[in-house]
Design a protein around this motif. Structure first.
Motif, PDB file in Angstrom:
ATOM      1  N   PRO A  61       0.818  -1.220   0.000  1.00 57.92           N
ATOM      2  CA  PRO A  61       0.000   0.000   0.000  1.00 57.92           C
ATOM      3  C   PRO A  61       0.849   1.266   0.000  1.00 57.92           C
ATOM      4  O   PRO A  61       1.945   1.305   0.566  1.00 57.92           O
ATOM      5  CB  PRO A  61      -0.807  -0.126   1.296  1.00 57.92           C
ATOM      6  CG  PRO A  61      -0.807  -1.584   1.621  1.00 57.92           C
ATOM      7  CD  PRO A  61       0.532  -2.079   1.155  1.00 57.92           C
ATOM      8  N   ASP A  65      -2.669   4.274   2.915  1.00 56.84           N
ATOM      9  CA  ASP A  65      -3.658   3.632   2.062  1.00 56.84           C
ATOM     10  C   ASP A  65      -3.729   2.154   2.430  1.00 56.84           C
ATOM     11  O   ASP A  65      -2.873   1.631   3.156  1.00 56.84           O
ATOM     12  CB  ASP A  65      -3.261   3.802   0.594  1.00 56.84           C
ATOM     13  CG  ASP A  65      -4.432   3.562  -0.358  1.00 56.84           C
ATOM     14  OD1 ASP A  65      -5.580   3.516   0.119  1.00 56.84           O
ATOM     15  OD2 ASP A  65      -4.189   3.412  -1.571  1.00 56.84           O
ATOM     16  N   ASP A  66      -4.763   1.462   1.930  1.00 49.70           N
ATOM     17  CA  ASP A  66      -4.931   0.051   2.274  1.00 49.70           C
ATOM     18  C   ASP A  66      -4.958  -0.865   1.057  1.00 49.70           C
ATOM     19  O   ASP A  66      -5.211  -2.061   1.173  1.00 49.70           O
ATOM     20  CB  ASP A  66      -6.216  -0.153   3.091  1.00 49.70           C
ATOM     21  CG  ASP A  66      -7.461   0.325   2.350  1.00 49.70           C
ATOM     22  OD1 ASP A  66      -7.328   0.796   1.193  1.00 49.70           O
ATOM     23  OD2 ASP A  66      -8.561   0.240   2.926  1.00 49.70           O
ATOM     24  N   TYR A 209      -5.242   9.131  -5.607  1.00 49.70           N
ATOM     25  CA  TYR A 209      -4.553   9.071  -4.313  1.00 49.70           C
ATOM     26  C   TYR A 209      -3.949  10.427  -3.958  1.00 49.70           C
ATOM     27  O   TYR A 209      -4.089  10.911  -2.830  1.00 49.70           O
ATOM     28  CB  TYR A 209      -3.464   8.000  -4.362  1.00 49.70           C
ATOM     29  CG  TYR A 209      -2.559   7.990  -3.158  1.00 49.70           C
ATOM     30  CD1 TYR A 209      -2.966   7.423  -1.950  1.00 49.70           C
ATOM     31  CD2 TYR A 209      -1.284   8.561  -3.230  1.00 49.70           C
ATOM     32  CE1 TYR A 209      -2.130   7.429  -0.839  1.00 49.70           C
ATOM     33  CE2 TYR A 209      -0.439   8.568  -2.126  1.00 49.70           C
ATOM     34  CZ  TYR A 209      -0.874   7.999  -0.937  1.00 49.70           C
ATOM     35  OH  TYR A 209      -0.040   8.004   0.159  1.00 49.70           O
ATOM     36  N   SER A 212      -6.548  12.733  -2.686  1.00 44.47           N
ATOM     37  CA  SER A 212      -7.340  12.279  -1.549  1.00 44.47           C
ATOM     38  C   SER A 212      -6.767  12.841  -0.253  1.00 44.47           C
ATOM     39  O   SER A 212      -5.615  13.280  -0.214  1.00 44.47           O
ATOM     40  CB  SER A 212      -7.342  10.752  -1.493  1.00 44.47           C
ATOM     41  OG  SER A 212      -6.058  10.265  -1.136  1.00 44.47           O
ATOM     42  N   GLY A 215      -3.397  11.252   0.707  1.00 47.00           N
ATOM     43  CA  GLY A 215      -2.252  11.371  -0.181  1.00 47.00           C
ATOM     44  C   GLY A 215      -1.832  12.774  -0.537  1.00 47.00           C
ATOM     45  O   GLY A 215      -0.844  12.963  -1.247  1.00 47.00           O
TER      46      GLY A 215
END
Length: 226
Positions: A61, A65-66, A209, A212, A215
Motif C-alpha cells: 500500500p 492507504d490500504d 490518491y 485524496s 495522499g
C-alpha cells in the motif's frame, strides 16, 4: 552516429537514480544521434522490467492507504507508460486533479535532475569537450558516477547544499547546481510511446490518491496554480 540533435558530438548516459541521489543502474555509450527511448528499448533493463526478473519488491500500500500498489520507476515523455514506469499526464487542457498528480510526479523526478546536476557540477570534465576516444570517454563517465556514489555514501553533506529543497510553504528553492550557466542547456530528447491500458488505470489511481485526504501534500493547490 554520435552527432546529436543539438549539432555536436556526444554519447548518452542513461541512468536509474534512487531517492538518495545515487545512481543504481547506468548505461553509458548510447549514440548521440539516438533518443532516450531508442536506447532504452535496446537494453536488458527493459526486458528485466517487462518479465519481472529485475526483482522489484512485491506490491504494497501507498502511505496511509490500504490497497496494494506495484513498485514503479518514474520517467518522462521519452518512455512509454507501463505498470512499472509512471510518467506525467500529457495534454494541453488538464484537469485540476491531473495538474496535482503531475506536480507530485515531477516533484519526485526532481531527484533525478539533482543527481545529474550534482554529478556534472562536481566533475567538470562532463561539461567540456573531451579529447579522448569514445571508449575512454565511457570509462571517464563511469568513474565519475562511481565517485559520485562514493561521496553520497561516505559524506552526503558535502553535496546536500547543492540540492533543490523546499521552504516552509513548500515553495521550490533551486539548488546551487542550477545556478551554473554551463548546466542550463542540459535536457533530453523526447520520443513518444504507446501507453498501456493497465498502466493508464494505475496512473489514474495515483491521481486519485494524490488528490485524496491521505495522499495530499499541504499547499499543493496553491503550488500548481489552481
Amino acid at each position: 552516429m554520435n552527432h546529436n540533435y543539438k549539432g555536436f558530438f556526444s554519447i548518452v548516459l542513461l541512468a536509474w537514480v534512487d531517492a538518495d541521489y545515487k545512481f543504481m543502474w547506468i548505461d553509458v555509450g548510447g549514440l548521440g544521434s539516438q533518443s532516450d527511448a531508442q536506447i532504452y528499448n535496446q537494453l536488458e533493463l527493459k526486458e528485466c522490467l517487462e518479465d519481472g526478473s529485475i526483482g522489484l519488491p512485491p506490491p504494497s500500500p501507498l502511505p496511509n492507504d490500504d490497497q496494494d500498489f506495484p513498485y514503479f520507476l518514474l520517467g518522462d515523455d521519452a518512455f512509454g507508460l507501463r505498470a512499472y514506469l509512471m510518467k506525467p499526464c500529457s495534454g494541453r487542457t488538464l484537469t485540476r486533479e491531473e495538474l496535482i498528480a503531475n506536480y507530485r510526479i515531477s516533484r519526485a523526478r526532481r531527484v533525478v535532475e539533482n543527481a545529474f546536476g550534482i554529478l556534472a557540477h562536481r566533475w567538470r570534465v562532463l561539461l567540456s569537450t573531451m579529447q579522448q576516444m569514445p571508449l575512454t570517454v565511457q570509462v571517464i563517465i563511469e568513474s565519475c558516477v562511481c565517485l559520485h556514489n562514493f561521496i553520497r555514501i561516505r559524506n552526503p553533506a558535502i553535496q546536500n547544499i547543492q540540492l533543490d529543497n523546499e521552504d516552509g510553504a513548500h515553495n521550490h528553492v533551486p539548488g546551487l547546481w542550477r545556478q551554473d550557466d554551463n548546466l542550463q542547456d542540459v535536457d533530453m530528447p523526447k520520443e513518444g510511446n504507446r501507453d498501456t491500458v493497465a498502466a493508464t488505470r494505475q496512473r489514474d489511481y495515483l491521481k486519485y490518491y494524490f488528490n485524496s485526504p491521505v495522499g495530499l501534500v499541504p499547499w499543493h493547490d496553491r503550488m500548481v496554480g489552481v
